[in-house]
Design a protein around this motif. Structure first.
Motif, short mmCIF file in Angstrom:
data_model
loop_
_atom_site.label_atom_id
_atom_site.label_comp_id
_atom_site.label_asym_id
_atom_site.label_seq_id
_atom_site.Cartn_x
_atom_site.Cartn_y
_atom_site.Cartn_z
N ALA A 158 29.89 10.75 -20.29
CA ALA A 158 30.79 10.51 -21.42
C ALA A 158 30.78 9.03 -21.73
CB ALA A 158 32.19 11.00 -21.10
N VAL A 159 30.95 8.73 -23.07
CA VAL A 159 31.03 7.34 -23.49
C VAL A 159 31.71 7.31 -24.85
CG1 VAL A 159 28.73 7.41 -24.54
CG2 VAL A 159 29.72 5.21 -23.86
N ASN A 193 34.40 2.91 -21.81
CA ASN A 193 34.82 4.06 -20.98
C ASN A 193 33.63 4.95 -20.59
OD1 ASN A 193 37.52 3.19 -21.32
ND2 ASN A 193 37.62 4.27 -23.29
N PHE A 194 32.64 4.33 -20.06
CA PHE A 194 31.44 5.05 -19.65
C PHE A 194 31.75 5.86 -18.39
CE2 PHE A 194 27.62 5.32 -17.07
CZ PHE A 194 26.69 5.82 -17.96
N ALA A 203 31.22 9.78 -8.82
CA ALA A 203 31.33 9.55 -10.25
C ALA A 203 31.17 8.06 -10.51
CB ALA A 203 32.66 10.04 -10.78
N LEU A 204 30.39 7.72 -11.57
CA LEU A 204 30.20 6.33 -11.97
C LEU A 204 31.03 6.06 -13.21
CD1 LEU A 204 27.48 7.25 -10.46
CD2 LEU A 204 26.50 5.19 -11.46
N LYS A 205 31.78 4.96 -13.18
CA LYS A 205 32.63 4.60 -14.30
C LYS A 205 32.39 3.14 -14.67
CE LYS A 205 36.39 7.73 -12.89
NZ LYS A 205 37.84 7.80 -12.56
N ALA A 206 32.62 2.83 -15.99
CA ALA A 206 32.55 1.45 -16.44
C ALA A 206 33.47 1.30 -17.64
CB ALA A 206 31.14 1.07 -16.80
N LYS A 207 34.19 0.19 -17.70
CA LYS A 207 35.10 -0.03 -18.81
C LYS A 207 34.33 -0.34 -20.07
CE LYS A 207 39.21 -2.67 -20.06
NZ LYS A 207 40.18 -3.70 -19.62
N THR A 208 33.37 -1.26 -20.00
CA THR A 208 32.54 -1.59 -21.16
C THR A 208 31.10 -1.77 -20.71
OG1 THR A 208 32.87 -3.99 -20.93
CG2 THR A 208 34.43 -2.78 -22.34
N VAL A 209 30.18 -1.42 -21.65
CA VAL A 209 28.76 -1.60 -21.42
C VAL A 209 28.18 -2.26 -22.66
CG1 VAL A 209 26.55 -0.50 -20.93
CG2 VAL A 209 28.65 0.43 -19.92
N THR A 210 27.47 -3.38 -22.49
CA THR A 210 26.84 -4.07 -23.62
C THR A 210 25.47 -4.56 -23.21
OG1 THR A 210 27.81 -6.21 -22.99
CG2 THR A 210 29.06 -4.84 -24.53
N LYS A 219 31.27 -4.09 -17.37
CA LYS A 219 32.56 -4.58 -16.88
C LYS A 219 33.26 -3.46 -16.10
CE LYS A 219 32.67 -8.61 -19.18
NZ LYS A 219 32.84 -9.93 -18.56
N ASP A 220 33.87 -3.86 -14.96
CA ASP A 220 34.68 -2.95 -14.15
C ASP A 220 33.91 -1.67 -13.80
OD1 ASP A 220 36.80 -4.72 -14.26
OD2 ASP A 220 37.60 -3.83 -16.09
N PHE A 221 32.78 -1.88 -13.18
CA PHE A 221 31.95 -0.74 -12.76
C PHE A 221 32.50 -0.17 -11.45
CE2 PHE A 221 28.57 0.91 -10.07
CZ PHE A 221 28.02 1.88 -10.89
N GLU A 222 32.46 1.15 -11.35
CA GLU A 222 32.94 1.81 -10.14
C GLU A 222 32.00 2.96 -9.76
OE1 GLU A 222 36.86 3.25 -10.65
OE2 GLU A 222 37.75 1.28 -11.03
N LEU A 223 31.74 3.08 -8.46
CA LEU A 223 31.12 4.27 -7.89
C LEU A 223 32.16 4.88 -6.97
CD1 LEU A 223 28.68 6.13 -7.24
CD2 LEU A 223 28.10 4.55 -5.40
#
Length: 891
Positions: A158-159, A193-194, A203-210, A219-223
């Protein structure tokens, strides 16, 4: 214009007209009938506001598109639901799309798509029918919101606010459990909100991707793990580690996706935080714990935090402010099985506050700097976490530990290392050995790929204590230098699991507690492979003589030794399995030895072997070519229950030379041991001894000869007076002995020249017993004359519960008896005993008569006193009567 030209022009015109009519007709048909056609002949319902199609170019333009799956429950096709503001497709293969169900285009542009995509059920590689891929050479999405689900309706990708430009995109419906769902060549992307869920664990999450100039920033990457640790262990009992990772910012470039491989370069993490939960699962070659292959060409981490937890939840390892620069990092199904879940080529690691905990130890490192060629650790502290253990415990602190390596690696979960040098500075603390080792358990090297090599080891400016039970030792100002340290397959099976080349160990103010009685110390200790030196050596008792006597159940010597210097040169190896001492020279200078024995405890009835047997019992080859004891003093003291203090023998200016000291286990070496002693007996008289034995002779044959000259008899009073209650006077000009013997006893001769030799026998009070002294001096020959004859000492039986010196003294004693009393020693002794007994009886008779006379006198005295008292009484009575009469007359 020619006729043929005219015909061609007409034909082309007709074709153009037909194409124009067909294009118009197709567009008219598509606008009016395409939605119903798609509805009736595909799995989707599609509507749109506008649609333009160019059959010549294959370009399609459409706006206001709405799409929905006719059967959302059909897992065999991709599900599509949502809207697209506008769609532009360039060079679409219309024929393939209509007749082959294959979508193939050059460019694909979507503006503001808001789509939910449900992936089709993965096909069976062996029996399933291959689905047609979606091929887009160039894909662009502007301001899209995309949500992708698995066929199980589980969220997969999702993005939001997605802006994407991808070239040469290939998207298939292959099994996303094992392969990536998309592959492409180049891209630009931005979004919020990747979310990506590769499996049921993470689950992989990220606040912003550019992206900027080919570099992706996140930004704010999480595994994040989707399961608790308890759930992970329960549902995945064969998986080894569970990861939890986040980072404030990360960026990378040159992403390459192919099948299940992800390749990135110039990857950077800011403030990453990694937490890894370990399990008790052992690595398995068959189990696939990690399905992706991640290849990171360069990885840089700034201010990282790492925490690894044990299965019980306690901390195993942690690090703060960690900085890493790793080249060619690879993580795959094989690497994640190891303690380090990735492989690498080059790296640089710096950090602070590292902490590693085992079952028994807590290791802390203030700062660390590690690269492929070296490791430098500062302020290392090792503390025990338990009071007692079956393992050795260390309580140590080191200022610096520095390692320089030629090669090191983690291969097959084992450490492989060839180090050039190891430097340890300022190591302070103590090591406590386990009292008992687990039965049958040897030191394990399962985590090391042998051989392990360290070519140079240096320990400097250190102070280390070591203890095991009552045995303890301390090394002050310790310096160690070791060459060619090696652990290999052979040495790992031995008691000392390593071998070395040349080495040297130096310590000032060394001390070692041997047991509950002694502490050993040295002002300087120097040990090398070919030499040993000890300065100011001492072996001191830590209990008083009275305490020692109470603590021992049987007779035992108490030693108090001081030695100025001990040196030894030769091959001395007492640590390996194949122990050996092959020394050229051992020198002991300035020995001051006090040996005390009390006869108060019970006799030790164990068999005492002679020195030749003691040496023969040494289990390893021993040979010392020459041993010298120089400028020394030996004092022997002995007391009994009745003695008034210990008797003392002193051997001053003691010098001894021993040749060929051996254990009879070195082929080709002599086994005869000649010993020469020169000293000053009682610090007055010269004494010389020649002593020899053969360690290979199982009868323990020996010979000992020597002499003592110009010995004032009074000089032995410090030994005989408190011990035997006698004093001697006179002069022993020369005492010569020559004995031979074995484990059964000895024989030989003794010759003594003496003059004015007299004995005073003392009472318990210390006063001279004149009568017994007179009897003794009557029997003893006080003068030998100028040329006395030697006496034969024979058939002296050895008490095997006594030492060699007891046998030697019995020989001297037998010779002295024959010299001073005569050859008929037994008869003379009996005569003396009878004379002493007769004298005692005469004295006792005289005492009895005196006592009887005293009693008679006392009786007469008592009778006289009684008569006087009666006379006094009668006289008093008479006087009293006279005075009474007088009083009456006056009245």
């Amino acid at each position: 214009m020619t006729k043929n030209t005219r015909k061609i022009a007409i034909a082309l015109g007709v074709l153009v007209l037909l194409f124009a009519v067909a294009n118009f007709g197709v567009n008219f048909w598509l606008k009016r009938y395409l939605p119903n056609y798609i509805k009736n002949n595909s799995d989707y319902k599609v509507s749109y506001k506008t649609l333009d199609i160019d059959l010549g170019t294959g370009n399609i333009r459409s706006t206001g598109i709405t799409v929905a799956s006719k059967n959302p429950n059909n897992q065999n096709v991709i599900g599509l639901d949502g809207t697209v503001d506008s769609l532009k497709i360039s060079r679409l293969g219309i024929y393939d799309a209509v007749f082959n169900n294959r979508i193939n285009s050059s460019d694909f542009l979507m503006v503001k798509p808001n789509l939910k995509i449900t992936l089709a059920k993965p096909i069976n590689d062996k029996t399933g029918k291959k689905r047609q891929p979606l091929l887009f050479k160039n894909l662009k999405i502007n301001d899209g919101n995309i949500e992708m689900l698995r066929h199980t309706r589980q969220k997969f990708l999702a993005v939001n606010s997605l802006n994407l430009s991808v070239s040469n995109l290939r998207m298939t419906e292959e099994d996303v459990e094992d392969k990536l769902p998309v592959v492409f060549d180049q891209y630009t992307i931005s979004g919020n909100n990747f979310y990506f869920r590769p499996d049921n664990v993470y689950a992989l999450k990220a606040k912003t991707v550019t992206t900027d100039n080919g570099k992706m920033k996140i930004k704010d990457f999480e595994l994040r793990p989707l399961l608790s640790y308890a759930q992970f262990v329960r549902y995945y009992p064969k998986k080894r580690n569970l990861f939890d990772f986040k980072t404030r910012e990360m960026d990378f470039k040159d992403i390459v996706l192919k099948d299940n491989k992800v390749t990135l370069s110039e990857m950077r993490f800011e403030d990453p935080d990694l937490k890894m939960y370990t399990t008790n699962v052992k690595p398995s070659q068959k189990q696939k714990d990690f399905k992706l292959v991640v290849n990171l060409q360069d990885v840089i981490m700034h201010n990282a935090k790492v925490q690894i937890l044990k299965p019980n939840g306690n901390k195993l390892f942690s690090a703060g402010n960690l900085n890493m620069d790793v080249n060619k990092l690879v993580m795959d199904e094989n690497t994640v099985k190891g303690n380090i879940p990735f492989s690498y080529e080059k790296f640089l690691i710096t950090g602070r506050d590292l902490n590693y905990l085992t079952e028994t130890q807590d290791v802390k490192v203030a700062t660390v700097n590690v690269n492929p060629n070296s490791a430098d650790l500062r302020s290392v502290v090792i503390k025990p976490t338990v009071q007692t253990s079956t393992k050795t415990l260390a309580d140590l602190a080191a200022k610096q530990i520095s390692l320089k390596v030629n090669k090191w690696n983690m291969k097959d979960n084992k450490l492989e290392m060839d180090a050039q040098s190891l430097y340890i500075n300022g190591l302070i603390g103590k090591i406590v050995a386990a009292d008992k080792k687990p039965s049958g358990k040897k030191m394990s090297f399962d985590k090391i790929k042998l051989p392990l090599l360290v070519r140079n080891i240096v320990v400097d400016n250190s102070r280390i204590g070591y203890s095991k039970g009552e045995d303890s030792q301390t090394f002050d100002n310790l310096q160690i230098k070791v060459k060619d340290f090696e652990i290999n397959e052979k040495t790992s099976k031995e008691k000392l699991p390593f071998k070395t080349g040349n080495y040297s160990i130096t310590s000032k103010n060394f001390s070692k507690r041997i047991d509950r009685f002694y502490v050993m110390s040295a002002g300087l200790l120097k040990v090398g492979k070919q030499n040993i030196q000890l300065n100011n050596f001492a072996l001191k008792p830590i209990v008083s003589r009275a305490q020692f006597i109470r603590m021992i159940p049987k007779e035992r010597d108490l030693y108090d030794l001081k030695i100025n210097q001990i040196t030894a040169t030769g091959n001395i190896d007492l640590t390996s399995e194949n122990k050996i001492v092959d020394a050229n020279q051992v020198t002991i200078s300035g020995l001051n030895a006090n040996i005390f024995r009390s006869k108060i405890p019970a006799d030790d009835k164990t068999v005492k072997p002679l020195y030749s047997e003691l040496l023969r019992k040494i289990k390893f080859p021993l040979f010392i070519k020459n041993t010298d004891i120089k400028n020394s003093v030996l004092v022997y003291e002995e007391d009994t229950k009745k003695s008034d203090g210990p008797g003392k023998l002193t051997f001053g200016n003691f010098n001894m030379n021993i040749k060929n000291l051996n254990s009879a286990k070195m082929n080709g070496r002599p086994t005869q041991v000649p010993i020469t002693i020169n000293c000053s007996f009682m610090n007055i008289s010269p004494m010389r001894v020649n002593w020899s034995f053969d360690t290979a002779n199982t009868s323990d044959a020996f010979s000992i000869s020597g002499n003592i000259s110009d010995l004032p008899a009074s000089s032995i009073n410090p030994f005989v007076e408190p011990y035997l209650k006698i004093q001697t006077t006179g002069l022993i000009r020369d005492l010569v002995f020559n004995f031979r013997g074995n484990k059964a006893g000895l024989n030989g001769t003794l010759n003594m020249k003496h003059q004015d030799l007299k004995v005073a026998i003392l009472r318990e009070s210390g006063e001279k017993n004149k009568l017994l002294s007179a009897v003794a001096n009557f029997v003893i020959k006080s003068n030998s004359g100028n040329y006395p004859e030697s006496v034969v000492v024979d058939n002296v039986q050895r008490d095997n519960t006594k030492s060699f010196f007891n046998l030697f003294w019995k020989g001297i004693e037998e010779g002295l008896k024959k010299t001073l009393i005569g050859n008929n020693v037994e008869k003379t002794e009996e005569k003396v005993k009878n004379t002493v007994q007769t004298t005692k009886e005469t004295v006792n008779k005289a005492k009895t008569e005196i006592q009887n006379t005293t009693a008679t006198i006392k009786e007469k005295k008592d009778s006289t006193v009684i008569k006087v008292q009666k006379t006094k009484k009668n006289l008093g009575d008479k006087l009293k009567g006279i005075f009474r009469k007088k009083e009456k007359a006056e009245n």
